[in-house]
Write an enzyme that holds these catalytic residues in place. Sequence first.
Site, PDB file in Angstrom:
ATOM      1  N   THR A 166     -18.984  -9.874 -26.663  1.00 29.00           N
ATOM      2  CA  THR A 166     -19.337  -9.220 -24.679  1.00 29.00           C
ATOM      3  C   THR A 166     -20.061 -10.621 -24.295  1.00 29.00           C
ATOM      4  OG1 THR A 166     -20.018  -7.223 -23.904  1.00 29.00           O
ATOM      5  CG2 THR A 166     -21.245  -7.788 -25.871  1.00 29.00           C
ATOM      6  N   ASP A 167     -19.402 -10.249 -22.906  1.00 31.92           N
ATOM      7  CA  ASP A 167     -19.871 -11.239 -22.286  1.00 31.92           C
ATOM      8  C   ASP A 167     -22.038 -10.628 -21.902  1.00 31.92           C
ATOM      9  OD1 ASP A 167     -19.740  -8.605 -20.597  1.00 31.92           O
ATOM     10  OD2 ASP A 167     -18.737  -9.511 -18.646  1.00 31.92           O
ATOM     11  N   GLU A 168     -21.915  -9.309 -22.348  1.00 41.29           N
ATOM     12  CA  GLU A 168     -23.247  -8.770 -21.997  1.00 41.29           C
ATOM     13  C   GLU A 168     -24.220  -9.355 -23.371  1.00 41.29           C
ATOM     14  OE1 GLU A 168     -24.427  -4.744 -21.647  1.00 41.29           O
ATOM     15  OE2 GLU A 168     -21.990  -3.960 -21.815  1.00 41.29           O
ATOM     16  N   LYS A 222     -25.149  -7.883 -30.785  1.00 41.66           N
ATOM     17  CA  LYS A 222     -23.529  -8.903 -30.538  1.00 41.66           C
ATOM     18  C   LYS A 222     -24.102  -9.685 -30.281  1.00 41.66           C
ATOM     19  CE  LYS A 222     -20.110  -7.897 -30.210  1.00 41.66           C
ATOM     20  NZ  LYS A 222     -18.701  -7.604 -31.697  1.00 41.66           N
ATOM     21  N   TYR A 247     -27.245  -2.997 -27.872  1.00 33.22           N
ATOM     22  CA  TYR A 247     -26.128  -3.426 -27.831  1.00 33.22           C
ATOM     23  C   TYR A 247     -26.016  -4.263 -27.879  1.00 33.22           C
ATOM     24  CZ  TYR A 247     -21.514  -4.035 -26.908  1.00 33.22           C
ATOM     25  OH  TYR A 247     -20.548  -4.387 -26.138  1.00 33.22           O
TER      26      TYR A 247
END
Length: 332
Positions: A121-123, A152, A148
């Site tokens: 994810t870009d997060e 990741k 989260y």
Amino acid sequence: MQRLLVTGGAGFIGSNFVHHVIENTDAHVTVLDKLTYAGNRASLEGLPSDRLRFVEGDIADAELVDGLFADVDSVVHYAAESHNDNSLHDPRPFLDTNIIGTYTLLEAARRHDRRFHHISTDEVYGDLELDDPERFTEQTPYNPSSPYSSTKAGSDLLVRAWVRSFGVRATISNCSNNYGPYQHVEKFIPRQITNVIRGIRPKLYGAGQNVRDWIHADDHSSAVLTILDKGEIGETYLIGADGEKDNKSVVELILTEMGQPADAYDHVTDRAGHDLRYAIDSTKLRTELGWTPAFGDFESGLASTIAWYRDNEAWWASSKDATESFYASKGQ
């Protein structure tokens, strides 16, 4: 890629990928999914049984995983705990799945020498200021802000280490926010769409200024297939479709598309640690691998998504009441 294992293939993005693979290749697909609340066997209905095998199980189950890796050529790893709100409420499942689960898969890939693609994810990059002209690139330092996104980020680093230390044939992709069919109604876009269908006013965190870079799940799927086919081992590719929209604009677009006044929504308590802006620069993927998104604009993809939720209430109805009850307890 004649025999493909897809972890988390009954979840939102994973099931869209399975549909895409079955419809666009000759591959046989094995889906491994734990069927938590976010996994749904119904998301795979209608696919040919002679090309799809479903296995219910945990990616942290080393014996199960090892047996599955022995029977496939390539693996695409979607399985993850992925909801920020849930990670703030109970972080432990995110460690178990995103860290230990990924480790278990990497060890199997190492033993069996399987091509491995890791979905992220870009997060992991944190967030950008609203007026920042920059976008995330493959060189952006990691700066996760929630259980989260931090787990990741940790799983990404495991993949990089297994490539460098053990020669695992892996690639990574970090994608912007997905939308489309089969997404759980706890997520932002389907929650607002299903609220309108049910006659409930949509909910907007805070002032709704937070910006997300939206991509249709079909475009994410085609990008992953491209990376699996053409990507260079050890490389990371960012997947995005230039779909930056603030949350307020998204809610207003949903309402307008569904024939409601654009201001017919309620502001609710903002989420803790709510990242301001995500923005993906997918130049590397486009120039080096030749990928382009099929949905040229967010509005057309959103209209298609609204139509799907209108036509498939039987798929999401059973989750809706519990989701809204949970958010109501938090004032959201």
